[in-house]
Design a protein around this motif. Structure first.
Motif, PDB file in Angstrom:
ATOM      1  N   PRO A  85      -0.541  -0.535  -5.732  1.00 47.37           N
ATOM      2  CA  PRO A  85      -1.278  -1.683  -6.282  1.00 47.37           C
ATOM      3  C   PRO A  85      -2.337  -2.241  -5.334  1.00 47.37           C
ATOM      4  O   PRO A  85      -3.314  -2.828  -5.774  1.00 47.37           O
ATOM      5  N   ASP A  86      -2.158  -2.068  -4.043  1.00 51.92           N
ATOM      6  CA  ASP A  86      -3.118  -2.532  -3.040  1.00 51.92           C
ATOM      7  C   ASP A  86      -3.598  -1.323  -2.247  1.00 51.92           C
ATOM      8  O   ASP A  86      -2.950  -0.286  -2.226  1.00 51.92           O
ATOM      9  N   SER A  87      -4.731  -1.478  -1.584  1.00 53.87           N
ATOM     10  CA  SER A  87      -5.305  -0.352  -0.856  1.00 53.87           C
ATOM     11  C   SER A  87      -5.859  -0.813   0.486  1.00 53.87           C
ATOM     12  O   SER A  87      -6.390  -1.914   0.589  1.00 53.87           O
ATOM     13  N   THR A  88      -5.738   0.045   1.488  1.00 49.01           N
ATOM     14  CA  THR A  88      -6.284  -0.285   2.810  1.00 49.01           C
ATOM     15  C   THR A  88      -7.741   0.123   2.929  1.00 49.01           C
ATOM     16  O   THR A  88      -8.422  -0.278   3.858  1.00 49.01           O
ATOM     17  N   LYS A  89      -8.237   0.943   1.994  1.00 47.04           N
ATOM     18  CA  LYS A  89      -9.640   1.345   2.022  1.00 47.04           C
ATOM     19  C   LYS A  89     -10.086   1.714   0.613  1.00 47.04           C
ATOM     20  O   LYS A  89      -9.274   1.824  -0.298  1.00 47.04           O
ATOM     21  N   ASN A  90     -11.393   1.897   0.462  1.00 51.14           N
ATOM     22  CA  ASN A  90     -11.930   2.360  -0.810  1.00 51.14           C
ATOM     23  C   ASN A  90     -12.048   3.876  -0.772  1.00 51.14           C
ATOM     24  O   ASN A  90     -12.652   4.439   0.137  1.00 51.14           O
ATOM     25  N   TYR A  91     -11.466   4.512  -1.759  1.00 53.64           N
ATOM     26  CA  TYR A  91     -11.584   5.959  -1.928  1.00 53.64           C
ATOM     27  C   TYR A  91     -12.783   6.182  -2.852  1.00 53.64           C
ATOM     28  O   TYR A  91     -13.728   5.408  -2.837  1.00 53.64           O
ATOM     29  N   THR A  92     -12.760   7.179  -3.692  1.00 51.91           N
ATOM     30  CA  THR A  92     -13.821   7.351  -4.673  1.00 51.91           C
ATOM     31  C   THR A  92     -13.667   6.259  -5.721  1.00 51.91           C
ATOM     32  O   THR A  92     -12.660   6.195  -6.422  1.00 51.91           O
ATOM     33  N   ILE A  93     -14.652   5.368  -5.792  1.00 51.52           N
ATOM     34  CA  ILE A  93     -14.579   4.245  -6.736  1.00 51.52           C
ATOM     35  C   ILE A  93     -14.985   4.767  -8.109  1.00 51.52           C
ATOM     36  O   ILE A  93     -16.074   5.305  -8.281  1.00 51.52           O
ATOM     37  N   VAL A  94     -14.097   4.617  -9.087  1.00 56.13           N
ATOM     38  CA  VAL A  94     -14.285   5.254 -10.397  1.00 56.13           C
ATOM     39  C   VAL A  94     -14.702   4.283 -11.503  1.00 56.13           C
ATOM     40  O   VAL A  94     -14.856   4.716 -12.647  1.00 56.13           O
ATOM     41  N   ASN A  95     -14.888   3.020 -11.190  1.00 60.33           N
ATOM     42  CA  ASN A  95     -15.381   2.082 -12.212  1.00 60.33           C
ATOM     43  C   ASN A  95     -16.055   0.888 -11.550  1.00 60.33           C
ATOM     44  O   ASN A  95     -15.974   0.678 -10.370  1.00 60.33           O
TER      45      ASN A  95
ATOM     46  N   THR B  77       0.789  -1.233   0.000  1.00 61.33           N
ATOM     47  CA  THR B  77       0.000   0.000   0.000  1.00 61.33           C
ATOM     48  C   THR B  77       0.821   1.284   0.000  1.00 61.33           C
ATOM     49  O   THR B  77       0.246   2.368   0.017  1.00 61.33           O
ATOM     50  N   SER B  78       2.128   1.177  -0.026  1.00 61.89           N
ATOM     51  CA  SER B  78       2.919   2.414  -0.018  1.00 61.89           C
ATOM     52  C   SER B  78       2.751   3.142  -1.348  1.00 61.89           C
ATOM     53  O   SER B  78       2.609   2.533  -2.402  1.00 61.89           O
TER      54      SER B  78
ATOM     55  N   THR C   8      -7.615  -6.144  -3.442  1.00 59.62           N
ATOM     56  CA  THR C   8      -8.184  -4.815  -3.243  1.00 59.62           C
ATOM     57  C   THR C   8      -8.084  -4.005  -4.529  1.00 59.62           C
ATOM     58  O   THR C   8      -7.417  -4.382  -5.484  1.00 59.62           O
ATOM     59  N   LYS C   9      -8.729  -2.864  -4.512  1.00 60.76           N
ATOM     60  CA  LYS C   9      -8.677  -1.961  -5.657  1.00 60.76           C
ATOM     61  C   LYS C   9      -7.298  -1.292  -5.727  1.00 60.76           C
ATOM     62  O   LYS C   9      -6.601  -1.191  -4.733  1.00 60.76           O
ATOM     63  N   VAL C  10      -6.919  -0.859  -6.919  1.00 65.54           N
ATOM     64  CA  VAL C  10      -5.687  -0.097  -7.118  1.00 65.54           C
ATOM     65  C   VAL C  10      -5.989   1.354  -6.745  1.00 65.54           C
ATOM     66  O   VAL C  10      -7.041   1.898  -7.088  1.00 65.54           O
ATOM     67  N   TYR C  11      -5.068   1.968  -6.018  1.00 64.28           N
ATOM     68  CA  TYR C  11      -5.217   3.354  -5.578  1.00 64.28           C
ATOM     69  C   TYR C  11      -4.453   4.279  -6.518  1.00 64.28           C
ATOM     70  O   TYR C  11      -3.290   4.024  -6.845  1.00 64.28           O
ATOM     71  N   VAL C  12      -5.118   5.348  -6.975  1.00 67.06           N
ATOM     72  CA  VAL C  12      -4.481   6.359  -7.820  1.00 67.06           C
ATOM     73  C   VAL C  12      -4.936   7.738  -7.348  1.00 67.06           C
ATOM     74  O   VAL C  12      -6.128   7.953  -7.107  1.00 67.06           O
ATOM     75  N   ASN C  13      -3.980   8.652  -7.245  1.00 66.02           N
ATOM     76  CA  ASN C  13      -4.303  10.043  -6.958  1.00 66.02           C
ATOM     77  C   ASN C  13      -3.511  10.907  -7.926  1.00 66.02           C
ATOM     78  O   ASN C  13      -2.283  10.946  -7.862  1.00 66.02           O
ATOM     79  N   ILE C  14      -4.217  11.547  -8.846  1.00 69.08           N
ATOM     80  CA  ILE C  14      -3.583  12.428  -9.833  1.00 69.08           C
ATOM     81  C   ILE C  14      -3.554  13.834  -9.236  1.00 69.08           C
ATOM     82  O   ILE C  14      -4.599  14.425  -8.970  1.00 69.08           O
ATOM     83  N   THR C  15      -2.345  14.345  -9.024  1.00 65.11           N
ATOM     84  CA  THR C  15      -2.211  15.666  -8.411  1.00 65.11           C
ATOM     85  C   THR C  15      -1.992  16.766  -9.435  1.00 65.11           C
ATOM     86  O   THR C  15      -2.245  17.933  -9.154  1.00 65.11           O
ATOM     87  N   ALA C  16      -1.505  16.411 -10.622  1.00 62.51           N
ATOM     88  CA  ALA C  16      -1.305  17.395 -11.691  1.00 62.51           C
ATOM     89  C   ALA C  16      -1.587  16.728 -13.025  1.00 62.51           C
ATOM     90  O   ALA C  16      -1.184  15.584 -13.256  1.00 62.51           O
ATOM     91  N   SER C  17      -2.301  17.459 -13.890  1.00 64.36           N
ATOM     92  CA  SER C  17      -2.670  16.918 -15.197  1.00 64.36           C
ATOM     93  C   SER C  17      -3.063  18.078 -16.103  1.00 64.36           C
ATOM     94  O   SER C  17      -3.578  19.085 -15.606  1.00 64.36           O
ATOM     95  N   PRO C  18      -2.856  17.940 -17.415  1.00 63.86           N
ATOM     96  CA  PRO C  18      -3.265  19.015 -18.323  1.00 63.86           C
ATOM     97  C   PRO C  18      -4.791  19.098 -18.475  1.00 63.86           C
ATOM     98  O   PRO C  18      -5.307  20.085 -18.994  1.00 63.86           O
ATOM     99  N   THR C  19      -5.505  18.083 -18.028  1.00 64.12           N
ATOM    100  CA  THR C  19      -6.966  18.077 -18.118  1.00 64.12           C
ATOM    101  C   THR C  19      -7.564  17.723 -16.759  1.00 64.12           C
ATOM    102  O   THR C  19      -6.877  17.201 -15.878  1.00 64.12           O
TER     103      THR C  19
END
Length: 155
Positions: A145-155, A34-35, A62-73
């Motif tokens: 790749p692993d997560s300790t909780k569910n964040y906003t589930i996007v799919n 989960t790191s 578990t679900k894969v965790y992603v947090n996009i902090t910067a993006s052109p869109t």
């Protein structure tokens, strides 16, 4: 009588604890991976291909965790990939891809680990990114790749 019962209980309890400790020490424990790993990747337009990050061990379903902090869109398309006993990686995202909003910690449903139980040895996972429009540029953030909780589930 009470003293005898207490002694017997204490003896049984101590023996049980010793046995549990001995048995527990011989059973391997697999912790979730989960790191957060930082990524910065240049993405193609929505008609281009996904740009993938370095793979990591996936240790549970578990679900894969992603947090996009910067993006052109505002939104970026994300896929999760797993390998099937080869060096090739396959898209294992529920629904082909997930749409992740910039600044929103997100959980992506995937089947990387689940397929491990059906004759495949999934031990590695990675994520890929591409723009949700014709705009290209750098996408930055963290993933695991692993997560300790569910964040906003996007799919």
């Amino acid at each position: 009588m009470l003293k005898k019962s207490l002694k017997k209980f204490t003896g049984i309890f101590a023996t049980t604890m010793i046995m549990a400790n001995t048995i527990g020490s011989s059973v391997p424990v697999m912790a979730a991976n989960t790191s957060d790993t930082i990524y910065r990747i240049n993405v193609e337009s929505s008609t281009g291909s996904y740009k993938r990050v370095q793979e990591r061990d996936k240790q549970n379903n578990t679900k894969v965790y992603v947090n996009i902090t910067a993006s052109p869109t505002q939104y970026t398309r994300v896929q999760t990939y797993g390998n099937r006993n080869t060096t090739s990686f396959y898209n294992e995202t529920k629904g082909t891809y997930a749409t992740v909003k910039k600044g929103v910690p997100s959980s992506i449903t995937n089947y990387c680990y689940e397929h491990k139980k059906s004759n495949y040895t999934y031990v590695l996972a990675k994520v890929g990114f591409k723009s949700s429009s014709s705009v290209t540029g750098s996408v930055e953030g963290v993933w695991s790749p692993d997560s300790t909780k569910n964040y906003t589930i996007v799919n």
